[in-house]
Write a protein that holds these residues in place. Structure first.
Motif, PDB file in Angstrom:
ATOM      1  N   GLY A  20       0.805  -1.214   0.000  1.00  0.00           N
ATOM      2  CA  GLY A  20       0.000   0.000   0.000  1.00  0.00           C
ATOM      3  C   GLY A  20       0.840   1.266   0.000  1.00  0.00           C
ATOM      4  O   GLY A  20       0.468   2.276  -0.597  1.00  0.00           O
ATOM      5  N   ALA A  21       1.994   1.217   0.644  1.00  0.00           N
ATOM      6  CA  ALA A  21       2.868   2.389   0.710  1.00  0.00           C
ATOM      7  C   ALA A  21       3.750   2.528  -0.531  1.00  0.00           C
ATOM      8  O   ALA A  21       4.219   3.630  -0.837  1.00  0.00           O
ATOM      9  CB  ALA A  21       3.747   2.301   1.958  1.00  0.00           C
ATOM     10  N   ALA A  22       3.963   1.450  -1.247  1.00  0.00           N
ATOM     11  CA  ALA A  22       4.896   1.436  -2.377  1.00  0.00           C
ATOM     12  C   ALA A  22       4.664   2.536  -3.410  1.00  0.00           C
ATOM     13  O   ALA A  22       5.641   3.161  -3.870  1.00  0.00           O
ATOM     14  CB  ALA A  22       4.892   0.063  -3.043  1.00  0.00           C
ATOM     15  N   PRO A  23       3.433   2.839  -3.819  1.00  0.00           N
ATOM     16  CA  PRO A  23       3.240   3.898  -4.818  1.00  0.00           C
ATOM     17  C   PRO A  23       3.738   5.276  -4.375  1.00  0.00           C
ATOM     18  O   PRO A  23       4.001   6.142  -5.203  1.00  0.00           O
ATOM     19  CB  PRO A  23       1.728   3.915  -5.049  1.00  0.00           C
ATOM     20  N   LEU A  24       3.879   5.477  -3.080  1.00  0.00           N
ATOM     21  CA  LEU A  24       4.350   6.771  -2.584  1.00  0.00           C
ATOM     22  C   LEU A  24       5.827   7.015  -2.893  1.00  0.00           C
ATOM     23  O   LEU A  24       6.301   8.150  -2.822  1.00  0.00           O
ATOM     24  CB  LEU A  24       4.091   6.895  -1.088  1.00  0.00           C
ATOM     25  N   ALA A  25       6.549   5.959  -3.249  1.00  0.00           N
ATOM     26  CA  ALA A  25       7.955   6.118  -3.627  1.00  0.00           C
ATOM     27  C   ALA A  25       8.079   7.050  -4.827  1.00  0.00           C
ATOM     28  O   ALA A  25       9.048   7.819  -4.934  1.00  0.00           O
ATOM     29  CB  ALA A  25       8.579   4.758  -3.927  1.00  0.00           C
ATOM     30  N   GLU A  26       7.103   7.018  -5.723  1.00  0.00           N
ATOM     31  CA  GLU A  26       7.104   7.904  -6.890  1.00  0.00           C
ATOM     32  C   GLU A  26       6.932   9.366  -6.493  1.00  0.00           C
ATOM     33  O   GLU A  26       7.202  10.266  -7.288  1.00  0.00           O
ATOM     34  CB  GLU A  26       5.993   7.497  -7.851  1.00  0.00           C
ATOM     35  N   ARG A  27       6.485   9.597  -5.286  1.00  0.00           N
ATOM     36  CA  ARG A  27       6.259  10.961  -4.773  1.00  0.00           C
ATOM     37  C   ARG A  27       7.386  11.414  -3.835  1.00  0.00           C
ATOM     38  O   ARG A  27       7.236  12.392  -3.114  1.00  0.00           O
ATOM     39  CB  ARG A  27       4.933  11.040  -4.023  1.00  0.00           C
ATOM     40  N   GLY A  28       8.467  10.647  -3.796  1.00  0.00           N
ATOM     41  CA  GLY A  28       9.615  11.045  -2.988  1.00  0.00           C
ATOM     42  C   GLY A  28       9.674  10.465  -1.591  1.00  0.00           C
ATOM     43  O   GLY A  28      10.519  10.871  -0.798  1.00  0.00           O
ATOM     44  N   PHE A  29       8.799   9.534  -1.276  1.00  0.00           N
ATOM     45  CA  PHE A  29       8.825   8.894   0.037  1.00  0.00           C
ATOM     46  C   PHE A  29       9.760   7.686  -0.004  1.00  0.00           C
ATOM     47  O   PHE A  29       9.704   6.887  -0.933  1.00  0.00           O
ATOM     48  CB  PHE A  29       7.425   8.421   0.442  1.00  0.00           C
ATOM     49  N   HIS A  30      10.604   7.558   1.010  1.00  0.00           N
ATOM     50  CA  HIS A  30      11.472   6.394   1.152  1.00  0.00           C
ATOM     51  C   HIS A  30      11.074   5.701   2.456  1.00  0.00           C
ATOM     52  O   HIS A  30      11.081   6.328   3.527  1.00  0.00           O
ATOM     53  CB  HIS A  30      12.945   6.790   1.211  1.00  0.00           C
TER      54      HIS A  30
END
Length: 100
Positions: A20-30
């Motif tokens: 669920g959190a994985a798509p946020l990587a495209e927004r700069g979240f690590h």
């Protein structure tokens, strides 16, 4: 943004939160993920901009021992008071173990 993802318990597999959190990587979240809360060390909190807590008070999926001790709770309070972000979702919003 660096985020500590604490997830995984008997009823809520870690994979669900991780996926669920994985798509946020495209927004700069690590995300750094912790699935066994017994490995939690409060001293690491200042390394993170935020904590995403998606776990009940169960150490791991196969370990139902409590991990949310008074010391852990105080560590989160100090972390937030010092400007850290905390997002508690779903099972993490349950205040404690159910008593019979």
């Amino acid at each position: 943004m660096r985020v500590l993802l604490i997830c995984g318990d008997y009823w809520h597999p870690a994979k669900v939160s991780i996926d669920g959190a994985a798509p946020l990587a495209e927004r700069g979240f690590h995300f750094d993920t912790l699935t066994d809360a017994k490995d939690f060390n409060p001293r690491i909190l200042p390394q993170y901009d935020a904590v995403l807590l998606s776990k009940c008070d169960q150490a791991a999926d196969a370990d139902d021992s409590s991990w949310m001790t008074d010391a852990v709770q105080q560590a989160f309070i100090h972390y937030i008071e010092d400007g850290g972000g905390l997002l508690a979702v779903h099972s993490a919003t349950v205040p404690g173990k159910e008593t019979q």
